[in-house]
Design a protein around this motif. Structure first.
Motif, PDB file in Angstrom:
ATOM      1  N   ARG A  37      10.912  -5.257   0.123  1.00  0.00           N
ATOM      2  CA  ARG A  37       9.800  -5.400  -0.813  1.00  0.00           C
ATOM      3  C   ARG A  37       8.479  -5.150  -0.090  1.00  0.00           C
ATOM      4  NH1 ARG A  37      10.823 -10.383  -5.083  1.00  0.00           N
ATOM      5  NH2 ARG A  37      12.967  -9.818  -5.672  1.00  0.00           N
ATOM      6  N   SER A  39       3.906  -4.340  -1.019  1.00  0.00           N
ATOM      7  CA  SER A  39       2.832  -4.253  -2.002  1.00  0.00           C
ATOM      8  C   SER A  39       2.142  -2.904  -1.901  1.00  0.00           C
ATOM      9  CB  SER A  39       1.806  -5.365  -1.779  1.00  0.00           C
ATOM     10  OG  SER A  39       1.098  -5.150  -0.568  1.00  0.00           O
ATOM     11  N   GLU A  40       1.429  -2.548  -2.940  1.00  0.00           N
ATOM     12  CA  GLU A  40       0.646  -1.312  -2.908  1.00  0.00           C
ATOM     13  C   GLU A  40      -0.412  -1.388  -1.821  1.00  0.00           C
ATOM     14  OE1 GLU A  40      -0.914  -0.748  -6.811  1.00  0.00           O
ATOM     15  OE2 GLU A  40       1.066  -0.628  -7.760  1.00  0.00           O
ATOM     16  N   SER A  41      -0.977  -2.561  -1.624  1.00  0.00           N
ATOM     17  CA  SER A  41      -2.015  -2.730  -0.600  1.00  0.00           C
ATOM     18  C   SER A  41      -1.468  -2.484   0.802  1.00  0.00           C
ATOM     19  CB  SER A  41      -2.612  -4.136  -0.681  1.00  0.00           C
ATOM     20  OG  SER A  41      -3.248  -4.346  -1.917  1.00  0.00           O
ATOM     21  N   ARG A  51      -5.471   2.516  -3.109  1.00  0.00           N
ATOM     22  CA  ARG A  51      -4.267   2.128  -3.847  1.00  0.00           C
ATOM     23  C   ARG A  51      -3.931   3.118  -4.966  1.00  0.00           C
ATOM     24  NH1 ARG A  51      -4.729  -4.025  -5.625  1.00  0.00           N
ATOM     25  NH2 ARG A  51      -2.772  -3.395  -6.651  1.00  0.00           N
ATOM     26  N   SER A  73       4.837  -9.201  -8.135  1.00  0.00           N
ATOM     27  CA  SER A  73       5.355  -9.426  -6.777  1.00  0.00           C
ATOM     28  C   SER A  73       5.618  -8.111  -6.044  1.00  0.00           C
ATOM     29  CB  SER A  73       6.638 -10.266  -6.815  1.00  0.00           C
ATOM     30  OG  SER A  73       7.650  -9.621  -7.564  1.00  0.00           O
ATOM     31  N   GLY A  74       4.915  -7.062  -6.448  1.00  0.00           N
ATOM     32  CA  GLY A  74       4.993  -5.807  -5.715  1.00  0.00           C
ATOM     33  C   GLY A  74       6.165  -4.924  -6.105  1.00  0.00           C
TER      34      GLY A  74
END
Length: 233
Positions: A37, A39-41, A51, A73-74
């Motif tokens: 998993r 995140s976009e960041s 982003r 949650s990504g």
């Protein structure tokens, strides 16, 4: 596979394309593992972009079935769906058996000329030892068989199918015995085609693919981890 819409050459689109290709390579090379998993960041920071192109690239990858979004949650690399991969292998078998049938129906001289490069690599030349290099040539062999029929739509569909199972096929070449078997069976397929022995060529091809298909069920997280730890050139 490249099923995302046609994209322009403007800077935002070019950045999204760059991120898309980089993430897909990370998936194929096991730098991003099934179940991981993020995140976009995190991706934006790692690739030094905003982003926006990251989000666009992830949407393309989601549509192609490589990632899935988790609300609040990504994102996650999709876990392996073994039934899905087996269905892809079944479809691949249908396409390639038809390609072999068509090649066997060609005039012998035309068939030999069409498959000359494959014969040189798989029968005449010295063997390669590197499993990763052989896996790339194995993929090219099967795509060449379908392309040689001259049916562009068959070739297009087969190319998309080939990319979907690429992550599995690389694992199939982490063992020396699979490299040896690939050379032997490719040579047998070609010789049967040159002799216009359609049923024999189809049988060898079907058995050849079936072995790879069987390997799908043997894949474990340990094997994936080992594949990721192998040096990547």
């Amino acid at each position: 596979m490249s099923t995302h819409p046609q994209r322009g050459k403007g800077r935002p689109e070019a950045l999204a394309e760059k991120v898309y290709q980089a993430l897909k390579n990370d998936i194929f090379e096991f730098r991003l593992m099934p179940g991981d998993r993020f995140s976009e960041s995190e991706i934006a920071e790692r690739m030094e972009v905003s982003r926006t192109p990251v989000r666009q690239a992830l949407f393309w990858l989601e549509r192609e079935g490589y990632v899935e979004v988790w609300f609040r949650s990504g994102w996650q690399i999709k876990p392996f769906n073994f039934e899905y991969f087996e269905e892809l292998y079944d479809f691949r078998t249908v396409l390639e058996r038809e390609a072999v049938r068509r090649l066997c129906a060609l005039p012998p001289l035309q068939c030999a000329e069409t498959l000359t490069e494959l014969k040189i690599f798989w029968i005449d030349n010295a063997r390669l030892e590197d499993g990763k290099a052989v896996s790339l040539h194995d993929e090219a062999f099967h795509m060449a068989l379908v392309s040689a029929t001259g049916n562009r739509e068959m070739a297009r569909v087969h190319a998309e199918l080939t990319e979907k199972i690429r992550i599995i096929r690389r694992l199939d070449f982490t063992r020396d015995d699979r490299v040896d078997a690939t050379y032997r069976e490719h040579a047998q397929i070609l010789r049967a085609i040159f002799q216009q022995h359609t049923e024999e060529a189809q049988r060898i091809l079907t058995d050849h693919i079936a072995v790879s298909k069987a390997e799908v069920r043997k894949i474990t997280l340990h094997m994936l981890q080992q594949a990721r730890l192998q040096p990547i050139e």
